[in-house]
Design a protein around this motif. Structure first.
Motif, PDB file in Angstrom:
ATOM      1  N   ARG A  96      42.253 -24.984  61.887  1.00  0.00           N
ATOM      2  CA  ARG A  96      42.198 -23.782  61.045  1.00  0.00           C
ATOM      3  C   ARG A  96      42.303 -22.514  61.891  1.00  0.00           C
ATOM      4  N   LYS A  97      41.573 -22.468  62.993  1.00  0.00           N
ATOM      5  CA  LYS A  97      41.569 -21.262  63.822  1.00  0.00           C
ATOM      6  C   LYS A  97      42.920 -21.049  64.500  1.00  0.00           C
ATOM      7  N   GLU A 100      45.076 -19.489  61.863  1.00  0.00           N
ATOM      8  CA  GLU A 100      44.667 -18.117  61.544  1.00  0.00           C
ATOM      9  C   GLU A 100      44.935 -17.122  62.676  1.00  0.00           C
ATOM     10  N   ALA A 110      38.365 -11.766  57.273  1.00  0.00           N
ATOM     11  CA  ALA A 110      38.020 -13.177  57.460  1.00  0.00           C
ATOM     12  C   ALA A 110      38.158 -13.990  56.174  1.00  0.00           C
ATOM     13  N   LYS A 111      37.696 -13.456  55.058  1.00  0.00           N
ATOM     14  CA  LYS A 111      37.752 -14.203  53.802  1.00  0.00           C
ATOM     15  C   LYS A 111      39.203 -14.449  53.386  1.00  0.00           C
ATOM     16  N   ARG A 113      41.767 -14.514  55.459  1.00  0.00           N
ATOM     17  CA  ARG A 113      42.326 -15.465  56.431  1.00  0.00           C
ATOM     18  C   ARG A 113      42.032 -16.895  56.014  1.00  0.00           C
ATOM     19  N   GLN A 114      40.798 -17.132  55.569  1.00  0.00           N
ATOM     20  CA  GLN A 114      40.419 -18.493  55.190  1.00  0.00           C
ATOM     21  C   GLN A 114      41.191 -18.958  53.962  1.00  0.00           C
ATOM     22  N   THR A 115      41.401 -18.050  53.009  1.00  0.00           N
ATOM     23  CA  THR A 115      42.171 -18.399  51.811  1.00  0.00           C
ATOM     24  C   THR A 115      43.605 -18.757  52.180  1.00  0.00           C
ATOM     25  N   SER A 117      44.799 -19.676  55.229  1.00  0.00           N
ATOM     26  CA  SER A 117      44.869 -20.883  56.063  1.00  0.00           C
ATOM     27  C   SER A 117      44.655 -22.137  55.235  1.00  0.00           C
ATOM     28  N   GLN A 118      43.764 -22.070  54.249  1.00  0.00           N
ATOM     29  CA  GLN A 118      43.525 -23.244  53.409  1.00  0.00           C
ATOM     30  C   GLN A 118      44.775 -23.597  52.594  1.00  0.00           C
ATOM     31  N   GLU A 130      40.730 -29.745  59.086  1.00  0.00           N
ATOM     32  CA  GLU A 130      40.638 -28.313  59.358  1.00  0.00           C
ATOM     33  C   GLU A 130      39.846 -28.003  60.625  1.00  0.00           C
ATOM     34  N   ASP A 131      38.793 -28.787  60.872  1.00  0.00           N
ATOM     35  CA  ASP A 131      37.895 -28.496  61.991  1.00  0.00           C
ATOM     36  C   ASP A 131      38.192 -29.336  63.227  1.00  0.00           C
TER      37      ASP A 131
END
Length: 265
Positions: A96-97, A100, A110-111, A113-115, A117-118, A130-131
């Motif tokens: 994920r990182k 991003e 950040a929020k 970015r997460q949307t 990337s998901q 993802e991790d």
């Protein structure tokens, strides 16, 4: 107007203290429409990767212009996404990182970015990983991360430099099918460098065959067959044969010698 326009492109490399010049690309002209999938084929050293790097803004041409949606390329930009053969992932970052990273450089919150990337994690089939860090992923999964990272910035053009060259044959065939699925969903314009005639015939709307150095366009083969394509079909075999014959002639001809400094280029 074409999405991507390359006009009169020329690239000269200088070795040493100006003692020797190498004409890598000469009189290269190509118009690419929005949403097209273009494959570049040619002998080793003909300038395919150099051309891609110039379009990406990582190299600068000696002469000529490149336009994306009518705007001149002057350096790297978020309107182009690059996928490399060597994956190019940061080993200390999770999948994920890594995806991003470009969004962080653009200071996307950040929020958001997460949307984003998901969305691309799911698109490329990485849900559940993802991790994971790169050392925990297979070659095919690493390349999925690379594709997702390039797409996360929503580029106009996706540039791919032999992205499946380091993969085994079965994984490579799978990733070709996955790329076509992703391409159909995103409707991106793709410029794809490969050494594999089979891969080009399977993927491309048009195959651009380049000459030996200095690289120029020798012939363009349009392909209007429906996908998915049957690699065992007669038409597939005939096209592959024609392209291989053109490439063989260029390999036999070989590259030109370096330019004498007193010559005009």
């Amino acid at each position: 107007m074409s999405m991507l326009s390359i006009s009169n492109l020329e690239k000269v490399f200088t070795k040493g203290k100006g003692e020797e010049q190498l004409l890598a690309i000469k009189d290269f002209n190509l118009e690419v429409e929005e949403g097209q999938f273009i494959c570049l084929l040619g002998p080793s050293g003909c300038g395919k990767t150099t051309l891609l790097r110039i379009v990406a803004g990582l190299e600068f041409q000696t002469r000529g212009t490149i336009l994306i949606n009518g705007k001149t390329i002057t350096g790297p930009g978020s309107d182009r996404g690059m996928v490399f053969q060597e994956f190019g992932l940061f080993p200390w970052r999770t999948a994920r990182k890594n995806i991003e990273f470009g969004l962080e450089l653009r200071k996307v919150p950040a929020k958001e970015r997460q949307t984003i990337s998901q969305k691309y994690i799911e698109l490329v089939g990485l849900k559940g990983f993802e991790d994971a860090h790169p050392y925990e992923l297979s070659g095919g999964m690493k390349q999925r991360v690379g594709i997702a990272r390039a797409l996360a910035n929503d580029p106009a053009v996706l540039l791919m430099d032999e992205p499946f060259g380091a993969l085994d044959a079965q994984t490579r065939n799978l990733m070709q099918k996955e790329l076509l699925r992703i391409w159909k969903e995103t409707k991106k314009t793709v410029l794809f460098v490969t050494h594999s005639v089979d891969e080009a015939c399977f993927l491309a709307d048009r195959i651009v065959v380049m000459t030996s150095r200095p690289g120029a366009i020798k012939e363009i083969f349009p392909i209007d067959w429906e996908r998915p394509r049957d690699r065992a079909s007669v038409e597939f075999a005939n096209l592959r044969k024609r392209i291989l014959a053109e490439l063989e002639r260029e390999v036999i001809a070989g590259p030109t010698a370096p330019i004498n400094p007193t010559d005009k280029v």
